[in-house]
Write an enzyme that holds these catalytic residues in place. Sequence first.
Site, PDB file in Angstrom:
ATOM      1  CG  ASP A  86      -2.089  -0.895   1.123  1.00  0.00           C
ATOM      2  OD1 ASP A  86      -2.164  -1.523   0.024  1.00  0.00           O
ATOM      3  OD2 ASP A  86      -2.961  -1.002   2.022  1.00  0.00           O
ATOM      4  CG  HIS A 235       1.703   0.133   4.841  1.00  0.00           C
ATOM      5  ND1 HIS A 235       1.409  -0.762   5.555  1.00  0.00           N
ATOM      6  CD2 HIS A 235       0.774   1.014   4.552  1.00  0.00           C
ATOM      7  CE1 HIS A 235      -0.159  -0.827   5.839  1.00  0.00           C
ATOM      8  NE2 HIS A 235      -0.320   0.251   5.111  1.00  0.00           N
TER       9      HIS A 235
END
Length: 266
Positions: A86, A235
């Site tokens: 992400d 992430h």
Amino acid sequence: MVNEYKVLARIGLLFVMMYMIGAGLAGGVNVWKETSAVARETKDWGLGFGESGQKPTGNTGAQELAQYDAYYVGSTEEKVIYLTFDAGFENGNTPAILDALKKHQVSATFFVVGNYLETSPDLVKRMAAEGHTVGNHSYHHPDMTGKSDAEFEQELKLLEDTYREITGLELARFYRPPQGKYNTATLKHAKEMGYRTFFWSLAYVDWLEDDQPTKEEAFEKLLGRIHPGAIVLLHSTSATNGQILDELLTEWEKMGYQIRPLSELK
């Protein structure tokens, strides 16, 4: 007397049925509102873990998700990992992540938001050029369960348009709900727009910039809980991920895992 009781019972049953039908008609709007409320009920994606190396359970089952072309795990018959990132903003760690992926000849999926496209177009172009998939994490990263159908559609289409303007390419129809928040209405709408929705079966707390996990803490989760068919969420803002990814991929490979793109998930 028995017959009289039967007649009275039948008359009473008739009145009860008439009342129920009348109540149903009169309350039709309320029934619809209740149904809509259930469809709009917000859930936060969550997992329950069992034995090490085994697939976790999601708070919505794989079969139920599948009817909306939504997934949180792949087949557990092969040692395959689907690696996803992400990308909400860029803080200097993505180049190291891309370098590690290139070294291991691994294809990953990056779920980006509008801010990332606007501020880091060169990195987005590099993702595409090096064979990675770029997916839709919405433009503004809101709680999509609070959006109307029109607003939901606008969030995804705006990101599609921006990606096309920057790269000249079409965005992959892969969607990850911002904040992991979803309901049946958003899952259905994403499917109607031609998207497949992807949650995850393995992640760890790696998004706090000022409280990054140590290598040991990261490996405890990412090696201890890896399992066949895992959709892994990391992430790209994580300094730890940038530092350990090369070694992490090596360790997964030693365990017999292959990393494959989400497009191959069945």
